[in-house]
Motif scaffolding. Structure first.
Motif, PDB file in Angstrom:
ATOM      1  N   ARG A 493      -0.231  15.641   7.653  1.00 42.74           N
ATOM      2  CA  ARG A 493       0.884  14.963   7.010  1.00 42.74           C
ATOM      3  C   ARG A 493       2.010  15.935   6.680  1.00 42.74           C
ATOM      4  N   HIS A 494       1.629  17.159   6.369  1.00 40.92           N
ATOM      5  CA  HIS A 494       2.644  18.112   5.939  1.00 40.92           C
ATOM      6  C   HIS A 494       3.062  19.080   7.029  1.00 40.92           C
ATOM      7  N   CYS A 495       2.689  18.805   8.263  1.00 40.49           N
ATOM      8  CA  CYS A 495       3.037  19.759   9.321  1.00 40.49           C
ATOM      9  C   CYS A 495       4.498  19.644   9.723  1.00 40.49           C
ATOM     10  N   GLY A 496       5.159  18.623   9.216  1.00 41.88           N
ATOM     11  CA  GLY A 496       6.589  18.527   9.483  1.00 41.88           C
ATOM     12  C   GLY A 496       6.943  17.779  10.763  1.00 41.88           C
ATOM     13  N   LEU A 497       5.959  17.175  11.402  1.00 40.61           N
ATOM     14  CA  LEU A 497       6.242  16.448  12.638  1.00 40.61           C
ATOM     15  C   LEU A 497       6.133  14.951  12.378  1.00 40.61           C
ATOM     16  N   HIS A 498       7.175  14.260  12.775  1.00 44.52           N
ATOM     17  CA  HIS A 498       7.251  12.835  12.460  1.00 44.52           C
ATOM     18  C   HIS A 498       6.075  12.046  13.024  1.00 44.52           C
ATOM     19  N   ALA A 499       5.769  12.287  14.291  1.00 43.05           N
ATOM     20  CA  ALA A 499       4.709  11.490  14.931  1.00 43.05           C
ATOM     21  C   ALA A 499       3.354  11.734  14.270  1.00 43.05           C
ATOM     22  N   MET A 500       3.129  12.957  13.817  1.00 42.75           N
ATOM     23  CA  MET A 500       1.865  13.263  13.137  1.00 42.75           C
ATOM     24  C   MET A 500       1.805  12.539  11.800  1.00 42.75           C
ATOM     25  N   ARG A 501       2.964  12.514  11.139  1.00 39.48           N
ATOM     26  CA  ARG A 501       2.990  11.859   9.833  1.00 39.48           C
ATOM     27  C   ARG A 501       2.697  10.368   9.967  1.00 39.48           C
ATOM     28  N   SER A 502       3.284   9.769  10.994  1.00 44.88           N
ATOM     29  CA  SER A 502       3.036   8.324  11.117  1.00 44.88           C
ATOM     30  C   SER A 502       1.605   8.084  11.601  1.00 44.88           C
ATOM     31  N   PHE A 503       1.061   9.016  12.375  1.00 45.79           N
ATOM     32  CA  PHE A 503      -0.343   8.885  12.783  1.00 45.79           C
ATOM     33  C   PHE A 503      -1.249   8.911  11.547  1.00 45.79           C
ATOM     34  N   VAL A 504      -0.979   9.836  10.653  1.00 46.17           N
ATOM     35  CA  VAL A 504      -1.777   9.937   9.423  1.00 46.17           C
ATOM     36  C   VAL A 504      -1.651   8.654   8.609  1.00 46.17           C
ATOM     37  N   ARG A 505      -0.418   8.132   8.576  1.00 45.10           N
ATOM     38  CA  ARG A 505      -0.192   6.917   7.791  1.00 45.10           C
ATOM     39  C   ARG A 505      -1.070   5.783   8.332  1.00 45.10           C
ATOM     40  N   LYS A 506      -1.130   5.695   9.657  1.00 52.07           N
ATOM     41  CA  LYS A 506      -1.944   4.629  10.251  1.00 52.07           C
ATOM     42  C   LYS A 506      -3.428   4.859  10.021  1.00 52.07           C
ATOM     43  N   LEU A 507      -3.844   6.114  10.078  1.00 54.42           N
ATOM     44  CA  LEU A 507      -5.263   6.404   9.808  1.00 54.42           C
ATOM     45  C   LEU A 507      -5.620   5.986   8.385  1.00 54.42           C
ATOM     46  N   ARG A 508      -4.709   6.266   7.465  1.00 53.38           N
ATOM     47  CA  ARG A 508      -4.987   5.954   6.060  1.00 53.38           C
ATOM     48  C   ARG A 508      -5.169   4.462   5.841  1.00 53.38           C
ATOM     49  N   GLN A 509      -4.448   3.654   6.642  1.00 53.86           N
ATOM     50  CA  GLN A 509      -4.572   2.199   6.484  1.00 53.86           C
ATOM     51  C   GLN A 509      -5.959   1.712   6.896  1.00 53.86           C
ATOM     52  N   ASP A 510      -6.674   2.551   7.632  1.00 57.06           N
ATOM     53  CA  ASP A 510      -7.949   2.131   8.207  1.00 57.06           C
ATOM     54  C   ASP A 510      -9.006   3.172   7.851  1.00 57.06           C
ATOM     55  N   ILE A 511      -8.840   3.756   6.685  1.00 55.95           N
ATOM     56  CA  ILE A 511      -9.552   5.006   6.412  1.00 55.95           C
ATOM     57  C   ILE A 511     -11.083   4.858   6.380  1.00 55.95           C
ATOM     58  N   ASP A 512     -11.567   3.719   5.900  1.00 52.47           N
ATOM     59  CA  ASP A 512     -13.034   3.555   5.841  1.00 52.47           C
ATOM     60  C   ASP A 512     -13.637   3.593   7.236  1.00 52.47           C
ATOM     61  N   ALA A 513     -12.978   2.891   8.146  1.00 53.84           N
ATOM     62  CA  ALA A 513     -13.483   2.858   9.518  1.00 53.84           C
ATOM     63  C   ALA A 513     -13.387   4.236  10.165  1.00 53.84           C
ATOM     64  N   VAL A 514     -12.344   4.973   9.809  1.00 49.69           N
ATOM     65  CA  VAL A 514     -12.200   6.332  10.355  1.00 49.69           C
ATOM     66  C   VAL A 514     -13.314   7.224   9.817  1.00 49.69           C
ATOM     67  N   ARG A 515     -13.577   7.090   8.533  1.00 51.48           N
ATOM     68  CA  ARG A 515     -14.692   7.854   7.951  1.00 51.48           C
ATOM     69  C   ARG A 515     -16.000   7.547   8.663  1.00 51.48           C
ATOM     70  N   ASN A 516     -16.224   6.252   8.895  1.00 48.92           N
ATOM     71  CA  ASN A 516     -17.466   5.869   9.571  1.00 48.92           C
ATOM     72  C   ASN A 516     -17.540   6.426  10.993  1.00 48.92           C
ATOM     73  N   ALA A 517     -16.362   6.590  11.603  1.00 48.16           N
ATOM     74  CA  ALA A 517     -16.353   7.168  12.961  1.00 48.16           C
ATOM     75  C   ALA A 517     -16.915   8.583  12.917  1.00 48.16           C
ATOM     76  N   ILE A 518     -16.713   9.246  11.787  1.00 46.72           N
ATOM     77  CA  ILE A 518     -17.219  10.616  11.664  1.00 46.72           C
ATOM     78  C   ILE A 518     -18.682  10.615  11.247  1.00 46.72           C
ATOM     79  N   LEU A 519     -19.017   9.663  10.391  1.00 45.76           N
ATOM     80  CA  LEU A 519     -20.380   9.650   9.825  1.00 45.76           C
ATOM     81  C   LEU A 519     -21.406   9.011  10.755  1.00 45.76           C
ATOM     82  N   GLU A 520     -20.973   7.994  11.517  1.00 43.83           N
ATOM     83  CA  GLU A 520     -21.925   7.229  12.321  1.00 43.83           C
ATOM     84  C   GLU A 520     -21.962   7.743  13.754  1.00 43.83           C
TER      85      GLU A 520
END
Ligand SMILES: [Zn+2]
Length: 564
Positions: A493-520
């Protein structure tokens, strides 16, 4: 001709007559002398009447066999029984009302499932089992029962039903690696409806299209959702591509402290800047063109992904066939390596040359001596030709001078216009290729790709930053340490790149599922495989397939035949 045989197609049946008539055999069959009443169970040997039932059976000596079974109606001899008469059943021979024996129906289903209607019709006729293709397909459809009784981990994805127009949904049991169902459409409603009838589902793995997430939320609120790892990486790659392709707003060297989510970098393009030099304006125009190209490219890719043919895409977008063909090749093989550079070519020394170039060594003669010492066996003129586009790029370099106000560089920087050229082709590395390289692990790269990644890193701070993030992200998804996700999200989010910031924003909207992608451990990798199979079946059926039939052929065969 035989009058009787020891062999009988089913227990308690006796063969009374076998005759070869015309192309096939006719076997007459009768039941043994008695039967049990299905209501009271009393045995009866009193015949009330009979009729003949014709059943197609497995071939004998390559010739079709028809069983003429005499079906008897018996009287129930028990006075107390409500039934006066009952017809005998031959459940181990055939199903009620069927026109084939159970074992014949099993073979037909097996063929139809594996080879489809018409090919099966031809094969079966040759094997002495003549049967029409529509009947074969009816058998296949009838054979397709529901999936396994308990589905715990479901993988859901879409597939193109009509090129670029309509989509269907495929549901896979990730534990058993079996297709469970094929739905005719792609919607949250139908997915939810399906999941509602399967309350046993504990986990749903799906891509990041909000649709299946919604469907799962409505239909299986009890289930945990998993964002599919492959799609996550793909989304990341697309973000990189947007950033590099200039579709995202241009982000200039900007102190991280100033980067915040409210910053609208489009301002930089829309003329908020008071003074703009001709050179800067030229850059912006170029970026505009790059954006157009990128948009067109994305459309081609979308249509191609949706199964449109090259001809259809060309017609749809009003482009030439050859152009579409060229671009489609890029889609299929983003990082294809036709040939790795050889020591006899200057390209082999691309990274070295680029570094020397950046250090100010640009004379062909001097560079020739240097790389010859390193094993270059090519000619002076080859090297000169190789360096020519770099030379042309010089004016562009001097346009963006290392500003004295910017922080001092500790490492060598290669001017972007030079370094972003593919030493093999002398052309600019496209944002698509660069994005593909950005997420590719070094261990899986060809020598040429390694050279290009190094050049891109040298050329672009953005690329270097995103490459670092990509490798960490892939590592996270490979197995990981969930605590590192938050750190990664913060860094991205803080790397200063717009596309990365919006990618993070989208991940955050779906964060539980993203977490499960790592855990499961589950992912939709095998679903992609099933979709490929489905596409193959669909093509083999020349587009005549109904969803019902596709579904039947996609699901594991469930016929009583080989269960014994
Ligand atoms: Zn009875």
């Amino acid at each position: 001709m035989a009058k009787s045989a020891l062999w009988a197609p089913a227990p308690k049946q006796k063969v009374t007559f076998v005759v070869r008539e015309g192309p096939g055999w006719t076997v007459s069959l009768d039941s043994e002398g008695d039967a049990d009443c299905p209501i009271c169970g009393t045995r009866s040997s009193s015949r009330h009447g009979a009729y003949i039932r014709s059943l197609q059976d497995l071939p004998a000596q390559g010739a079709p066999v028809v069983i003429q079974a005499r079906v008897t109606r018996w009287r129930c001899l028990n006075d107390q029984c409500e039934r006066r008469t009952f017809a005998e059943r031959r459940l181990d021979l055939t199903a009620p009302f069927a026109r084939r024996t159970t074992r014949m129906a099993g073979i037909v289903r097996l063929f139809g499932h594996a080879a489809g209607g018409r090919p099966s019709e031809r094969l079966l006729a040759r094997l002495g089992m003549p049967i029409g293709h529509t009947t074969i397909l009816r058998h296949v459809k009838r054979g397709a029962r529901g999936g396994p009784a308990t589905l715990r981990v479901a993988g859901i994805d879409d597939w193109a039903w009509k090129k670029g127009m309509t989509y269907g949904t495929i549901i896979v049991d990730l534990e058993r690696r079996q297709v469970v169902d094929v739905l005719a459409d792609r919607s949250a409603a139908s997915t939810a409806e399906w999941l509602r009838v399967h309350p046993e589902v504990e986990m749903v793995s799906r891509d990041r299209a909000g649709l299946y997430a919604d469907g799962a939320r409505q239909g299986a609120p009890q289930a945990r959702q998993i964002a599919d790892r492959f799609h996550l990486l793909q989304n990341f790659r697309e973000a990189v591509e947007r950033q590099l392709g200039g579709l995202g707003p241009p982000v200039r060297r900007k102190p991280p402290s100033l980067a915040n989510d409210d910053f609208d970098p489009m301002m930089a393009v829309t003329g908020e800047q008071p003074r703009m030099s001709g050179a800067e304006r030229e850059i912006l125009t170029r970026q505009g063109r790059a954006a157009d190209r990128q948009a067109l490219f994305d459309r081609i890719r979308a249509l191609y992904d949706a199964d449109l043919t090259i001809r259809d895409i060309a017609r749809e977008l009003g482009l030439g066939l050859r152009r579409v063909q060229r671009w489609v090749r890029l889609i299929e093989l983003p990082a294809r390596n036709v040939m790795a550079p050889k020591p006899s070519t200057p390209a082999y020394y691309g990274a070295y040359l680029a570094r020397r170039w950046a250090e100010g060594v640009t004379a062909v003669k001097g560079l020739l001596v240097e790389i010859s010492r390193r094993g270059y066996t090519g000619s002076h003129s080859h090297l000169a030709r190789f360096l020519a586009p770099w030379r042309k790029a010089i004016p562009a370099i001097t346009m963006t001078p290392a500003n004295s106000s910017s922080p001092p560089e500790t490492e060598v920087t290669i001017p972007p216009r030079v370094a972003a050229l593919d030493p093999m082709t002398g052309r600019r590395i496209s944002s698509l290729t660069a994005a593909a390289l950005c997420v590719k692990p070094r261990g899986t790269m060809t020598p040429r790709q390694i050279v290009n990644v190094d050049l891109l890193k040298a050329a672009s701070e953005e690329f270097t930053t995103m490459r670092g993030l990509a490798m960490r992200f892939a590592g996270l998804l490979r197995g990981g340490d969930i605590r590192k996700l938050d750190i990664w999200l913060r860094d991205a989010r803080h790397c200063g790149l717009h596309a990365m910031r919006s990618f993070v924003r989208k991940l955050r909207q779906d964060i539980d599922a993203v977490r499960n992608a790592i855990l499961e451990p589950w992912s939709n990798g095998q679903v992609e495989g099933q979709i490929n199979r489905l596409k193959m079946l669909k093509r083999a059926m020349y587009g005549r397939a109904s969803v019902e039939l596709l579904r039947a052929r996609m699901m594991p065969l469930d016929c009583g035949f080989h269960r014994e």
